[in-house]
Scaffold this motif. Structure first.
Motif, mmCIF file in Angstrom:
data_model
loop_
_atom_site.group_PDB
_atom_site.id
_atom_site.type_symbol
_atom_site.label_atom_id
_atom_site.label_comp_id
_atom_site.label_asym_id
_atom_site.label_seq_id
_atom_site.Cartn_x
_atom_site.Cartn_y
_atom_site.Cartn_z
ATOM 1 N N SER A 95 0.820 -1.221 0.000
ATOM 2 C CA SER A 95 0.000 0.000 0.000
ATOM 3 C C SER A 95 0.849 1.262 0.000
ATOM 4 C CB SER A 95 -0.938 0.003 1.221
ATOM 5 O OG SER A 95 -1.858 -1.061 1.156
ATOM 6 N N ALA A 96 2.047 1.167 0.591
ATOM 7 C CA ALA A 96 2.949 2.319 0.646
ATOM 8 C C ALA A 96 3.775 2.459 -0.628
ATOM 9 C CB ALA A 96 3.878 2.195 1.849
ATOM 10 N N GLY A 97 3.579 1.553 -1.582
ATOM 11 C CA GLY A 97 4.304 1.637 -2.840
ATOM 12 C C GLY A 97 5.634 0.920 -2.852
ATOM 13 N N LEU A 98 5.904 0.126 -1.805
ATOM 14 C CA LEU A 98 7.157 -0.619 -1.753
ATOM 15 C C LEU A 98 7.020 -1.948 -2.503
ATOM 16 C CD1 LEU A 98 8.062 -0.151 2.039
ATOM 17 C CD2 LEU A 98 8.880 1.192 0.094
ATOM 18 N N THR A 99 8.149 -2.458 -2.965
ATOM 19 C CA THR A 99 8.175 -3.781 -3.574
ATOM 20 C C THR A 99 8.221 -4.832 -2.469
ATOM 21 O OG1 THR A 99 9.338 -2.978 -5.542
ATOM 22 C CG2 THR A 99 9.478 -5.346 -5.082
ATOM 23 N N VAL A 100 7.349 -5.814 -2.550
ATOM 24 C CA VAL A 100 7.299 -6.891 -1.557
ATOM 25 C C VAL A 100 7.759 -8.183 -2.210
ATOM 26 C CG1 VAL A 100 5.789 -8.311 -0.114
ATOM 27 C CG2 VAL A 100 5.490 -5.826 -0.166
ATOM 28 N N ILE A 101 8.699 -8.856 -1.571
ATOM 29 C CA ILE A 101 9.195 -10.143 -2.043
ATOM 30 C C ILE A 101 8.710 -11.219 -1.072
ATOM 31 C CG2 ILE A 101 11.233 -11.516 -2.631
ATOM 32 C CD1 ILE A 101 10.810 -9.068 -4.430
ATOM 33 N N GLY A 102 7.904 -12.136 -1.573
ATOM 34 C CA GLY A 102 7.397 -13.214 -0.736
ATOM 35 C C GLY A 102 8.501 -14.204 -0.396
ATOM 36 N N GLU A 103 8.552 -14.603 0.882
ATOM 37 C CA GLU A 103 9.596 -15.494 1.359
ATOM 38 C C GLU A 103 9.002 -16.767 1.938
ATOM 39 O OE1 GLU A 103 13.452 -15.172 4.310
ATOM 40 O OE2 GLU A 103 11.598 -14.182 4.930
ATOM 41 N N GLY A 104 9.630 -17.895 1.605
ATOM 42 C CA GLY A 104 9.243 -19.170 2.182
ATOM 43 C C GLY A 104 10.390 -19.757 2.977
ATOM 44 N N PHE A 105 10.062 -20.519 4.028
ATOM 45 C CA PHE A 105 11.089 -21.106 4.902
ATOM 46 C C PHE A 105 11.172 -22.606 4.669
ATOM 47 C CE2 PHE A 105 9.960 -17.124 6.781
ATOM 48 C CZ PHE A 105 11.156 -16.630 7.294
ATOM 49 N N ALA A 106 12.311 -23.039 4.150
ATOM 50 C CA ALA A 106 12.487 -24.450 3.844
ATOM 51 C C ALA A 106 12.557 -25.303 5.095
ATOM 52 C CB ALA A 106 13.752 -24.652 3.009
ATOM 53 N N ASP A 107 13.050 -24.724 6.186
ATOM 54 C CA ASP A 107 13.310 -25.514 7.394
ATOM 55 C C ASP A 107 12.403 -25.153 8.566
ATOM 56 O OD1 ASP A 107 14.382 -23.013 7.801
ATOM 57 O OD2 ASP A 107 16.410 -23.697 8.263
ATOM 58 N N ARG A 108 11.238 -24.564 8.283
ATOM 59 C CA ARG A 108 10.296 -24.218 9.349
ATOM 60 C C ARG A 108 8.933 -24.839 9.099
ATOM 61 N NH1 ARG A 108 10.748 -20.004 12.728
ATOM 62 N NH2 ARG A 108 9.017 -21.127 13.706
ATOM 63 N N GLY A 109 8.243 -25.163 10.201
ATOM 64 C CA GLY A 109 6.896 -25.683 10.115
ATOM 65 C C GLY A 109 5.888 -24.557 9.937
ATOM 66 N N TYR A 110 4.816 -24.812 9.197
ATOM 67 C CA TYR A 110 3.775 -23.823 8.924
ATOM 68 C C TYR A 110 2.447 -24.244 9.536
ATOM 69 C CZ TYR A 110 6.413 -21.075 5.479
ATOM 70 O OH TYR A 110 7.322 -20.249 4.862
ATOM 71 N N ARG A 111 1.653 -23.244 9.893
ATOM 72 C CA ARG A 111 0.289 -23.482 10.341
ATOM 73 C C ARG A 111 -0.674 -23.265 9.171
ATOM 74 N NH1 ARG A 111 0.534 -20.215 16.100
ATOM 75 N NH2 ARG A 111 1.058 -18.485 14.700
ATOM 76 N N ALA A 112 -1.926 -23.653 9.355
ATOM 77 C CA ALA A 112 -2.902 -23.602 8.267
ATOM 78 C C ALA A 112 -3.186 -22.189 7.773
ATOM 79 C CB ALA A 112 -4.198 -24.275 8.702
ATOM 80 N N ASP A 113 -2.927 -21.167 8.624
ATOM 81 C CA ASP A 113 -3.168 -19.783 8.204
ATOM 82 C C ASP A 113 -1.970 -19.183 7.485
ATOM 83 O OD1 ASP A 113 -1.392 -19.459 10.278
ATOM 84 O OD2 ASP A 113 -2.639 -18.081 11.438
#
Length: 250
Positions: A153-171
């Motif tokens: 919203s502020a006009g910045l570039t956002v780079i999505g990051e994923g964690f190969a070695d971390r557990g994720y929750r459903a959200d």
């Protein structure tokens, strides 16, 4: 696909991880800026090696919490948090310039990363610091997070990051480190997760649920046991899947 790791997280005579080895594997280095970890000499050295090896340097900004390694939430005055983030970016930029490079992105660390993912006040403080310093700096963060939304919203570039070695929750948020399976150590499992995130843009929860994860960068933590071997295997796995492994930042 970019491959990043948290580096420079030692302090004084205390070292953490094999920064030099990881700088031969990753394409982006999230360098601690002295608040949750790191110190001027470490920042100086890491920036020099990273620039020499064409590894993009990012400011890994965190809470002012050396004792807790930045993994304890702090309810900051938000103007103070903004200024602390701004201070850290500027400090790292100085060492990058000396090395002939520059800071190429910003990534919150630890509890700040997790809090800014869900808390508008702290997310806004991080965004305000980046906007004040340099609107061209991308923000590396979890896709779909509050920080990602406010930065966009502020006009910045956002780079999505994923964690190969971390557990994720459903959200789509990370499992707290206090829970079982929050940190993954089995190399084959970590590589498979990284490739799935990169190719299919999804991550699987412990219950088998597939959560959308649109990412352009994969993180392997530098303080994880066997991090160098793990990072090398992840990079090899991404290459074997037909992906070009290179920095997201030019």
């Amino acid at each position: 696909m970019d491959l990043n790791a948290d580096l420079g997280e030692g302090f004084g005579r205390w070292s953490l991880g094999d920064d030099d080895a990881l700088l031969g594997i990753v394409t982006s280095a999230n360098v601690a800026c002295g608040f949750h970890a790191g110190d001027p000499s470490t920042m100086h050295r890491i920036c020099g090696v990273a620039v020499e090896r064409s590894v993009a340097v990012g400011a890994q900004v965190g809470y002012r919490d050396l004792a807790g390694f930045g993994r304890r939430r702090i309810d900051y005055d938000l103007d103070e948090l903004r200024d602390d983030v701004l201070y850290q970016i500027g400090a790292l930029e100085g060492f990058c310039r000396v090395a002939g490079g520059r800071v190429r992105y910003v990534k919150p660390h630890g509890a700040l990363y997790n809090t800014a993912a869900v808390d508008e006040g702290q997310a806004n403080a991080v965004v305000a610091a980046v906007v004040a310093y340099d609107r061209e700096l991308p923000v590396l963060c979890q896709p779909g997070s509050v920080l990602a939304r406010l930065a966009t919203s502020a006009g910045l570039t956002v780079i999505g990051e994923g964690f190969a070695d971390r557990g994720y929750r459903a959200d789509g948020t990370l499992m707290p480190r206090s829970l079982p399976d929050a940190v993954l150590h089995e190399p084959d499992e970590v590589v498979a997760r990284a490739v799935r995130m990169a190719v299919e843009q999804v991550v699987e929860t412990p219950d088998g649920e597939r959560v959308p994860t649109p990412v352009a960068s994969i993180c392997v933590h530098g303080d994880t046991s066997g991090a160098v071997n793990l990072a090398a295997k992840v990079r090899a796995g991404l290459t074997a899947a037909g992906l070009s492994v290179e920095p997201f930042s030019s």
